[in-house]
Every structure is written in C-alpha cells, then in structure tokens.
Design an enzyme around this catalytic site. Structure first.
Site, short mmCIF file in Angstrom:
data_model
loop_
_atom_site.label_atom_id
_atom_site.label_comp_id
_atom_site.label_asym_id
_atom_site.label_seq_id
_atom_site.Cartn_x
_atom_site.Cartn_y
_atom_site.Cartn_z
N PHE B 242 3.42 -59.75 -35.37
CA PHE B 242 3.47 -58.33 -34.99
C PHE B 242 3.55 -58.15 -33.48
CE2 PHE B 242 0.83 -59.16 -38.72
CZ PHE B 242 1.71 -58.70 -39.69
N GLY B 469 7.86 -63.11 -41.22
CA GLY B 469 7.57 -62.44 -42.47
C GLY B 469 8.67 -61.53 -43.00
N PRO B 634 17.99 -55.29 -49.75
CA PRO B 634 17.12 -54.14 -50.07
C PRO B 634 15.73 -54.54 -50.54
CG PRO B 634 19.24 -53.96 -51.19
CD PRO B 634 19.20 -55.32 -50.56
N GLN B 640 9.44 -54.67 -46.12
CA GLN B 640 9.14 -54.46 -44.72
C GLN B 640 8.68 -53.03 -44.48
OE1 GLN B 640 12.42 -55.78 -42.32
NE2 GLN B 640 11.10 -56.28 -40.60
N GLY B 704 18.19 -52.61 -37.63
CA GLY B 704 16.84 -53.18 -37.51
C GLY B 704 15.81 -52.31 -38.17
N GLU B 707 10.20 -52.33 -36.72
CA GLU B 707 9.36 -51.40 -35.97
C GLU B 707 9.34 -50.02 -36.61
OE1 GLU B 707 8.26 -53.36 -33.39
OE2 GLU B 707 9.85 -54.79 -33.89
#
Lengths: 325, 742, 202
Positions: B242, B469, B634, B640, B704, B707
């Site tokens: 992270f 991850g 997907p 995520q 992306g 975040e």
C-alpha cells in the site's frame, strides 16, 4: 524473551509445590507468552499445567462446574453451558478470536493481564509492571482506560469479557494451594489497584485455580452480554455489560449486573442492582438505575465518553435481557 | 484475435502458489549459514545517544555482533533520489551518527545465531540518551507551518489559483467554510518489512520486500558506493504494501551492513511495532475547504488549504489539494499546500496518497453545501460538472463521472433515500446514505519488458515489476497472451528481480498502464522478429514472402487471406532452437500529456446503520461505480475495488496512529490497538465499471485502479453518518464517541 | 498466566508524577526508570537450554532440538524451513500464523513448541495431496479469497477449523468465525465465499 526452564509436573501437588517455590503456571499462554516476548514478564521457571486433570465441564444439581483448564471455545460450545448459562457462552464468543479461544484456558482468562499500552512498553512508567515507576497513562493517551476503581497509581481496565459475566452470575471459584483448598466469589479474585497495582489478584503464593462454579436460577435464562466497540469483532470492549434478570409477575425480583471496559476490575454494580429490584422491566426504570453506574467515576482526559457510554450500554443490555423470551 | 483475453475474468496464475504456501516472500528466503539481526529502536523522541553498553551484550549467548554508530562502517551514502523520494531533504543515514531524530529510530543492531538470542540481546542492550522533548503534534502552537521548497513542487503539488476565490466565496449567496482533519495512518500490510542480505565478495544479493526493485538496487548501491550491477534485489511476492515498500527504508541498509560486518547472510525482519517507526505513514492532515455557491447550486468559489506533516529532515509532499483543481466547474479556485515539520520519521505515500485525504475534505464540504442549498448531493455535482479541465484548459481524455453517478445511484437505490437527516430508520437503528466522488490521475511512466519465444512454444515475459496483490502476474500474462495470440498457459510472466528490464515503482495505479504498454510493445516486436526469421528460412512455407504480405492470427503466421494453418512460434523457433528475444520500452508521448487531462473517476455510495443508544457505526453496504478505461480482468478489478472499499471503511471508522506528545511514541503500535476492519465488519460490497473507451491514455486504454478504489469511500461513509445522525464529523476516523450524543 | 504475588517484588517507594518528572530531568516523563521491569532485572542470563521433542508435522514425525522459547511458528519457519506459515504480528493479533494443532486452529506465534511434545501439526504445506489441491485451497483461488497472499495460509487453516467446528453454516456465521484473521488487502468477500463453497463441498 528471557530463557526459562519448563517443568511438566505429573500431579497437581507437584505443580503447586513448584509454583510455591517461585515457578509460574502456564496453560494456554496467550497472555504470558506474549508478555514474555515483550519482556514485560520474565519468569525463570514455567510450570506447564496442561496435563493436569483440571479440564472438563460438568453439571452438579443446579450448578455448572467449569474446570480451570477448559478452553474458552470448549466452554462456549458446551451444550450444558449453552443450556444452563447462555450468558457465559455469549460473553466468551465476544472475546478474542476463534484461534485464541481454542488456546486460552478459563483460569488463564480470569488472570489475564491488562491491555494498557504503557504496561507493555518497558520504556514507559508503569506501576503495575515496575512498582514505583509512575503511571504514564494518567497523563498520556488513555481513551481505553478505566473510570471506576482507579487510583493515582494505575488506571488500567481489566480486559476479560467472561469475567464480567461470571461476576454478574455470582460465580465462585475453588483454588488449591500448598495449605489446602478454598472457595470464594470470582469477584473477590480481583484487587483494586490502590497503591499496589502490581498486586492484581488475591491468590496466595502457588495457589492454582481448580474450577469455576456457577449456580443456576431464574435469572440464568434472562441474561445477555453486550460488548460495545468500534470494530465488530476481535477488539477489547470500550464498555461491556452483563445482565441477568429474574422477573416474576412482571416485576424484577432480582437484577444482576456487572460491567467491563470501565473498571480496574470486572465491575459489579450493586447500586444499580438494588435500584432495579421491584421495578417493572421498562426503559425508564433501566435508565434511572443506569444513571447510578457512574457514581464515583473518575474520567481521564481521553475517556470521558465512557461516562456517557456506560449507562447507555447498561440500558441497552437490560432491554436485550428483558426481550429474552 | 478471435477471443480477447483482455477483459476476461481469469483466476490468478499465481493462485496455486499462494494457497499452497509455495509463494515465497522476503523473509521466506532462508539462506545457508544465515544469522538473525534485530534492530534496537530509540526510546527517546529527540536527542542523542550518549552511551551504549555493548560489551556485556556482545558476550551474551549466541551474539555475533552489536552494531552502533560507534563501530558501524561509515557508508558513502552517495547522492541518490528517485521519484518516490522527497525532492528536498536527505534520507536518514542509519548508524552514521549519534543523533536521534524521532522515537523508534534505529540506534543499534544485534546479530546472533538464532532469533531468540538476537531478540534477547537486543532487549538487554542498555543505551543512554541525552533527550529533549520532541514536537510531534502538528496542531501544537509551536508547530511551524512552512512553505515547501520549490524543488518539491510539481504541478499537482503547487499552490494554484484561478480567478479570485476569496472574494467569490466571501460574496457567495451560500457558503461552507470548515476545517477537516485526518489522522495519521500506518500502511500495516500483513507482511512486515524484511530483508535477507548476502554478500559474495563485493556483490550483494537482497531478498527484500520492495515495490520498486530497480530503485532499491540503485539506492543500496549508492549508499554502499557500489556499481548498481553489483546489487541484485529479488522479490517475487509482496505481502501487501500500500505504498510502504516504495522507498528503501533503513532496515535494508542495516541488513546489508550487518551481513558485510559478520561475513554471513543476515535476515532482518521488522517487528510489528517497528512497522510504526521507520517505514512511513500517511501524514496527518488538516484542511480548510471553503465553498461559495449560487442559490441554484452553481459553485462560484473554492478555497482548499491543506497542511500535512513531514519530518525535520525531508519534505514529504502529497497531492492533497490536487483534485480540487479539476473536479468541478468553478471560475474561482485557490489551493494552497503547507507542511509542518515534526520530530517524526518521514511520511510516505499510502494508497491514494493525497487524493484520498484531500477528497475527504472536498466531498464532505460538497455534502454540507448540498444540505445548505437543499439540493440533492448528486444533483449538486451534476450542476457543477465541467466540460473540460478548467485548471489546465484542456479536455479530459475521458470522463465518466456522471455515468458513474447514474449507474451507482441505480444499483444503490439512491432514489429510496429521504433527504432529511435522521429521517431513515430500521427498527431502533438510524440509517444514513451518503455519496462521494472518487478520482485519481491516470499516470504513466516509462517502462521496459522483454519477451522470449522459446523452442518449446512457451513465451517468457520479464519485467522488474511487482505484484503486491492486484494481480500483476495474471493481468500481464493476459496482456502478453493477447498480443502474442497465445493461450495464457503458454505465457510465463516473471517479475520481482532487479535485473529484469526496468519498470517504474509499483504504485500510483500505473503498473498496468506502464508495464502493460511495455509488454505490448515487446510482444509486437517479438512477433515481427519471428516473422522476419520465418521469411528468411528456406525450409518454411513463407520463405521469401514480404512480411507485409503475412498476418498473425491466434499466434500463427500465414499469408494474408490464405486458409493455411500457418506457422506457430514454435515452428519458427524450433528450426534453429535460438529463442526470439525482444526488449522494448514504452512511454506516453509528451504531446498526449500536453493535449489531455487524464484521470479516472468514480462515484461511491455508502449506507450506514448507527445504534443511537451506544453509538456503534456499522457500514451496511457500499456501491462503487468507476470509469477507469479498459478493464483487463474484471474478476481482479472487482477484488481491488472491494478491497479499496474495505480500506476506506478503515479510514472512515477505525484507523489512527496515536502519538504520545511527551516523547513521540506511537502508543497503539500493535495490531490489536491499530484497528483495521475484520471479516465481520464487511458489508455487502459491489463494484461496477462503466463502459469507457479512452483512446488517449495509452495503447491499452487503461487508467489504473489501485488508488481510486480507496479514494471516495471514506467521505461517502462520513456523509452517510451525517445523514443518519445529523451530526457532521469533520475528523477521521469517526468513532463511537463522535456520534454518541448525536 | 498470572503475576504470582510470591514473586512480585515489594513495591518500591512510590514516586508521585511530579517526582517522576523531576527524576527524568524534564520532558520525557514516560521512562521513569531504567527500561527493564522488576521481574526482568531479576532474571539471570541463563545459558540456553535446549529440549528435545517430537512433533508430527503434516504427517511426518520430526525429532527436534528446540530452544524452549521458540514458538511453533519459528520452529516451522526457521528450523524446518516450512515458510508457508506467516509471521504477521507475532502477538496473536492478526491470525496469519494459524495452523492446526491436534486438529484445532491456533495462532502458532503464541504457542511454545516446547509445550507441544507429541503434537500433530498441520500447516498449509500439508493440504495438497498428490498434486491435488484441497477443496478449500481450490475455492480460495476460484472465489478470489486472496490478493497479496500473505494472510492466505492462515486464512485457509483457519477456514478448515471454521468448517470442522461447524461454524460455516451461512455467510454471516463464517464472517463471525473468521474474524480472527485479518486481511489488509480486503479479500474478505472472497474468503467468505470460499469457505462457504468448501463447506458445502465437504
């Protein structure tokens, strides 16, 4: 971790003799190993009591008898416990995690040490860990600390959940030492910190907890445990309440009430119990009684919310108990 | 290609390794003859070491060495800065002097034959300090705000202004002007930082937890004054990070230093407590957001002033106010970013750095404004939806925010929400629904990759990338398989070695955009090489053909328009046995960056239930809708997103690192005391992706996801808490005591 | 388990907080005494004594010489090089080190190997049989019960315990009984789905 010698006595007598000469008992180890690794604890000799015949759960008449070495998970899942004293099962599964409950013994649970972060940090003052070194929590970060039973020397809460339930159920315990056996209420196991916070309980040197005995009664089935915390599981209580009501003819004949997360020991609220006796089990009576809970409370800088939260938790727990069919 | 692999919900190619324990993380690389090192952390918050009683500990059982500033080798520490290092300031030089700059700083290292011996000796080492009171509270009167030095300020970090925001806000018909606080957070990945270091002459191998292997290689080389090629960093698996493993923290240097000192491999793993000291943290922030609007809900002015904490020795900056520049249409916008230097370790990027904190303030303020205006919060955003990036005066490469709100509203059932606070109940419980915008830049950085087509039909693909991850192993396999026309089973994607082709750091949601584009380029080149080899081979049916007359289809080469089965890579390579190898780099063309404003957008919806008696706040469900360009996988993308939502629950309701102001110690440096969501906290979570084709961002069309999955969740929850209770909590995390009397 | 009063040193002179502050000459009031506890300072630096024990790990009997301080976790990882079991916190607060000891899930970081002579230990490395994954392992891959994978061995071993205990009857029940395993990536929905699926299959 300091080196130690591990002893594995074959009999209770041998174990008691070893402890009487300075060794420390270890069962599940969930508190002790953790604190030994932090070097908050540094026993030279450990007495592994797991092979002693102190396990098991049995029923004697109206009494539920729980062996000191019975594991938390085993007790919570036991049909007799669930049938006779569901409050104990409920409080147990609210504590720790499934893995820790598989490890931790009932005796060890009662004797678990505090969660005050300064207690765990050797570079902080802590009168409980290092008598005379001061209490870093009193003027430190103390949101999780006690508001009842504190002293100028220690403000740590007792962390056990099931101890709160056992105190509310007026449970007793039988202990054995080199001078024989004695029994006393679980509530009397725990000392107030006063000016000797390093003395946490009333066991005599070498005394070993044998079993816990809980008498059944009409209150046993109108009993609930409510644990209030920010995370839904795997967190110590901000405030918890164990209540057991005996109701006859729509009136509370006897209320039993103890709270956790707020006291330096599992905290029985006799004044609240008295205020509820003879009242109808209704919210107003609950609220009036709950207001008495914070009498004598000494909140610290960061835990003043507990003064507000404690009576609310009690009211809610009483309502939950009242709702039990 | 008949069936596209990009977009297919493939399970993880490394799933088997992870469920069998075969996946090896840094601390799993035990080396023959290895010793164990344990860091001794400073127990004062500021001062210097005056004495170390090393002699008695050196005689303790199993102890091989005690390293302190007195006997540790003086290291060159050649200048080195990567993009993830603060531009101003200098990293901590470990064991090079007697200064203690913050609580928990490494002041000694004990090396012993077993972990138990090393831990005991480290605990026994008596260190004497001369100490002063540190300053660790940014809200303390004595804490001085500084203007970050210019060297640090990229566009996203700069103070910016258009129009006259102060006047506009002052004169607005409807105003919100509030202060928002966010707690310091620690990344707390499940895997503690770990390094196993082994020297072979002047060559160093580090099995080390890193999100940026090529930088760890370069930095350790600079610290030890070695050529970079003498250092190899290996990290095939990362147990979550992270952001905490973007930088190379002091323990890596310590492991290498110790291994050299004792002449044996050394394993150094941080304790959980030490994870709160020297491996960065999300800085505590305080922000003022002032909004001015017309009665119809058109924004007339926005002021966003943010303050973040940093250390005394480095100016860490994050894009705290960046989103305010482009998120809504408004003629008058002013942003300002300041730092407070404290006696603490340097913060660093933590998932959604800057944006996640900044958007909590902005989206809380927008929610407050909606109540003042009596306009539905989503409608308010619709009325301020810009046609372009008004800060940059350029179009968005794509922007699907309103589609996200539409899809999300529908899936969430926003229409069932009654606007009045405290108006929704479920039995005794107060129910609240809140929404917030999520956004994050669609970054891209230069990256390289190598493809090797082997005689057995396998394609090896390599890049010095990481997988903490999100599923890099799997998604890159899909990209390579897609562009080579091979089934994924024939692709072996490898990452996690610094000697693979260089990639940027594994953060900032740019791994797929950057590394994926490089893999695509390398695959295209490998294919072209294979074709050239085929037409030059007299024994192959395409011999002599012009490569322009050939085509690749499903990994087979044939003449255009011919029905022949064609040639596989294996057919071509097996002729000589010499693999076809291609390495290519990819980067975003500068004219694209000049022409477009490139960001991801999303809309997050949360429902909370609050017990009005005891104040417990439980999230009941979260729905997120995101426009992130092309979705490569997907299945992984939804993971995520829901993982990010769970991080957002932590940010909103649990996470806070508490420092004792008396000496700067983190008081809750423990997994039981630093609360993060557990399984029982998790409500129903749903993530949706709107169809979005962005032809500009990169050849893959991906923006992306890592975040933006976190950004937006915390304000949606905070807004739901207000809706449930009528209590506006402007400080995260929101705990029971904050809503108890609401 | 307890601080035995017989061992506790008599309380020393109790300093008030004011005195404590003076004693440390100013700012740093937390560290009033040298950083060693009363019990700690009293413990002599004993030489390491090792104990020999037998443990059956994944069906294989192992005779080991261990430091009595070693946890089962450290014995697995550092002595037996079975690194599948992970050390996340070493404080019993995360669940990453979960293994089965005599069929029950426990946290191996707080379990002393020296207290488990003769124990049967099952770790993540023992689940795959003849190249075939255990149904729960398969379900973790199929349902995305993992991201980074670090907590996964502990989650799977805990999931086995959860199913064996009869606590996998519904997603809600699984959530409650799987809350002793933290997943920082937030793969919880997949973990619950995987445990539910495997519970249904077995």
């Amino acid at each position: 971790m300091f080196p130690f010698v591990l002893e594995k006595p074959q009999s209770t007598e041998d174990a008691i003799a070893a402890a009487a000469s300075g060794a420390r008992y270890i069962a599940g180890g969930t508190t002790l190993v953790d604190l030994m690794r932090e070097e908050v604890e540094g026993p030279e000799r450990l007495v592994d009591i797991n092979k002693l015949p102190l396990g098991g759960i049995r029923v004697e008449g109206e009494d539920l008898v729980i062996g000191a070495l019975a594991r938390m998970a085993e007790v919570a899942a036991d049909p007799n416990v669930q049938r006779l004293q569901p409050l104990i099962a409920e409080s147990l599964i609210e504590g720790a995690s499934p893995q820790l409950r598989n490890m931790a013994s009932m005796g060890g649970n009662l004797l678990q040490r505090v969660r005050c972060p300064y207690f765990r940090m050797l570079d902080a003052g802590c009168n409980k860990r290092t008598p005379g070194s001061g209490c870093a929590a009193i003027e430190g970060l103390n949101a999780g600390h006690a508001i009842l039973g504190t002293s100028d020397h220690c403000v740590a809460t007792h962390p056990s959940d099931v101890a709160v339930a056992l105190v509310a159920l007026y449970a007793t315990m039988r202990v054995r030492g080199s001078k024989g056996e004695r029994s006393f209420p679980v509530e009397e196991l725990f000392r107030l910190p006063g000016d000797t916070p390093h003395l946490e309980h009333t066991l005599l040197p070498g005394e070993l907890i044998m079993e816990i005995r809980v008498a059944g009664g009409p209150h046993s089935h109108r009993a609930r445990y409510l644990k209030v915390r920010d995370r839904a599981s795997y967190e110590f209580a901000l405030v918890s309440a164990a209540v057991a009501l005996s109701i006859e003819g729509g009136v509370i004949r006897q209320a039993r009430l103890a709270v956790g997360g707020v006291g330096t020991r599992p905290w029985r609220l006799r004044n609240c119990e008295a205020a509820l006796a003879g009242k109808r089990p209704e919210r107003q009576a609950f609220e009036e009684a709950a207001q008495l809970a914070t009498q004598g409370a000494r909140p610290l800088h960061h835990n003043q919310f507990k003064v507000e939260l404690l009576p609310r938790t009690i009211v809610r727990a009483l309502e939950m108990a009242g709702e039990v069919a | 290609m008949s069936v596209s692999l990009i977009g297919r919900p493939m399970t993880r190619v490394d799933g088997r390794a992870k469920v069998t324990g075969a996946a090896r993380y840094a601390a799993d690389f035990n080396q023959p003859g290895q010793l164990y090192a344990v860091i001794v952390s400073a127990t004062v918050g500021l001062g210097r070491v005056t004495d170390v009683a090393a002699a008695e500990v050196e005689r303790a059982p199993g102890v091989v060495a005690v390293l302190t500033h007195r006997n540790a080798q003086k290291l060159p520490y050649l200048p080195h800065k990567a993009g993830i290092d603060p531009a101003v300031g200098e990293r901590l030089h470990v064991l090079q002097d007697d200064n203690v700059r913050f609580y928990g700083q490494p002041v000694a290292l004990v090396v012993a034959d077993t972990l138990d011996h090393a831990e005991r000796a480290a605990a026994a080492l008596r260190i004497t300090y001369e100490s002063r009171q540190p300053l660790v509270d940014p809200t303390d009167q004595r804490a001085e705000k500084i203007v970050p030095e210019a060297a640090n300020r990229t566009r996203a970090l700069a103070d910016r202004s258009r129009g006259d925001a102060d006047t506009a806000v002052a004169r607005a018909a409807v105003r919100v002007d509030e202060t928002y606080d966010m707690a310091r957070e620690n990344h707390n990945p499940m895997e503690p930082h770990a390094t196993v270091a082994a020297w072979n002459g002047d060559r160093l191998t580090l099995w080390s937890k890193s999100q940026y292997l090529v930088n760890e290689q370069a930095e350790i080389a600079a610290i030890f004054g070695l050529p970079a090629e003498n250092v190899e960093v290996i990290c095939p698996f990362i147990g979550g990070a992270f952001g905490t493993s973007l930088r190379t923290w002091p323990h890596v240097t310590l492991a290498a230093l110790a291994a050299r000192h004792v002449g044996r491999p050394v394993k150094l793993v941080l304790t959980r407590k030490q994870m709160f000291f020297t491996t960065g943290h999300r800085p505590r922030t305080r922000q003022r957001v002032a909004l001015g609007a017309t009665p119809e809900g058109r924004l007339t002015g926005i002021i966003h002033e943010g303050m973040g904490e940093t250390s005394r020795y480095e100016q860490f900056m994050e894009a705290l106010t960046n989103v305010t520049d482009y998120l809504y249409s408004c003629p008058n916008v002013r942003t300002q970013y300041r730092l407070t230097q404290l006696d603490t370790g340097t913060p660093n990027h933590m998932r959604g750095p800057g944006e996640a904190s900044g958007i909590f303030a902005l989206e809380s303020a927008m929610d407050e404004l909606s109540y003042k205006l009596g306009i539905d919060p989503i409608e308010l955003r619709r009325r301020n939806e810009p046609q372009m990036d008004e800060a940059e005066n350029k179009p968005f490469s794509s922007r699907s925010l309103m589609q996200c709100y539409e899809l999300g509203s529908e899936r969430f059932g926003w229409a069932r929400r009654t606007p009045e606070p405290r108006s929704m109940r479920d039995g005794r419980l107060l129910i609240g629904m809140g929404a917030a915008t999520a956004t994050y830049p669609a970054f891209h950085a230069p990256a390289s990759a190598r493809v090797r087509l082997l005689a057995d039909g396998i394609a090896e693909v390599e890049a010095a990338a990481s997988d903490m991850g999100p599923g890099t192993y799997t998604s890159m396999t899909q990209v390579a398989a897609e562009f080579l026309g091979l089934p994924p089973e024939q692709v072996r994607f490898r990452l996690g070695r610094s000697d693979y082709p260089q990639t940027p750091s594994h953060g900032g949601s740019w791994t797929m955009a950057s590394v994926g584009s490089a893999i695509r380029a390398a695959c295209v080149e490998a294919q072209a090489q294979a074709a050239r080899r085929a037409v030059a081979d007299a024994n192959l049916p395409v011999f002599g053909a012009s490569v322009n007359d050939l085509e690749w289809s499903e990994g087979r080469l044939r003449r255009r328009g011919e029905a022949a089965t064609g040639l596989s890579y294996q057919d071509i390579v097996a002729r000589t046995g010499v693999p076809v190898e291609a390495e290519r780099s990819a980067e975003r063309a500068s004219e694209v960056a000049e022409r477009y404003s490139m960001h991801s957008f999303g809309a997050v919806f949360a429902e909370v239930a609050i017990d009005p008696d005891v104040g417990t706040i439980r999230v009941r469900r979260i729905v997120g809708a995101y426009g992130i360009g092309r979705v490569v996988n997907p299945l992984l993308a939804r993971s995520q997103c829901t993982g990010g939502m769970i991080g957002g629950i932590g940010m909103a309701l649990m996470e806070r690192t508490v420092l004792d102001p008396r000496d700067g110690r983190p008081v809750n440096a423990h997994m039981a005391d630093y609360l993060m969501p557990v399984n029982l906290d998790i409500p129903k979570l749903e993530a949706f992706f709107v169809d979005e084709v962005d032809p500009h961002v990169n050849p893959l069309g991906v923006k992306g996801l890592g975040e933006i999955a976190l950004v937006g969740t915390a304000p949606a929850i905070a807004n739901a808490v207000f809706h449930a209770t009528g209590r506006r909590v402007r400080a995260l995390p929101i705990h029971i005591e904050d809503v108890l009397t609401a | 388990m307890t601080e035995n009063p017989s061992e506790s040193h008599p309380p020393g002179p109790i300093m008030s907080r004011r005195e404590t502050l003076q004693a440390t000459a100013g700012a740093v009031a937390l560290a009033a005494l040298p950083p060693l506890s009363a019990t700690a300072t009293s413990a002599p630096a004993l030489d390491t004594n090792t104990v020999t024990l037998t443990m059956t790990v994944n069906g294989r009997a192992q005779t080991l010489s261990v430091d009595p301080r070693q946890s089962i976790l450290d014995v697995l990882r550092e002595t037996l090089n079975l690194t599948g079991t992970k050390k996340g916190c070493n404080q019993g607060a995360c669940g990453a080190c979960t293994v089965l000891v005599d069929g029950r899930r426990i946290v191996s970081c707080l379990t002393l190997a020296s207290m488990h002579d003769g124990a049967q230990i099952e770790t993540i490395e023992g689940l795959e049989k003849d190249g075939v994954l255990h149904p729960l392992q398969e379900a973790f891959v199929e349902h995305e019960g993992l991201q980074c994978g670090f907590c996964t061995p502990g989650q799977i071993m805990s999931g086995l315990g959860c199913i064996a205990e009869g606590h996998a009857g519904s997603p809600e029940e699984i959530q409650f009984w799987m809350s002793g395993n933290i997943c920082r990536c937030g793969a919880y929905p997949g973990i619950v789905a995987a445990v539910a699926d495997a519970a249904g299959r077995t």
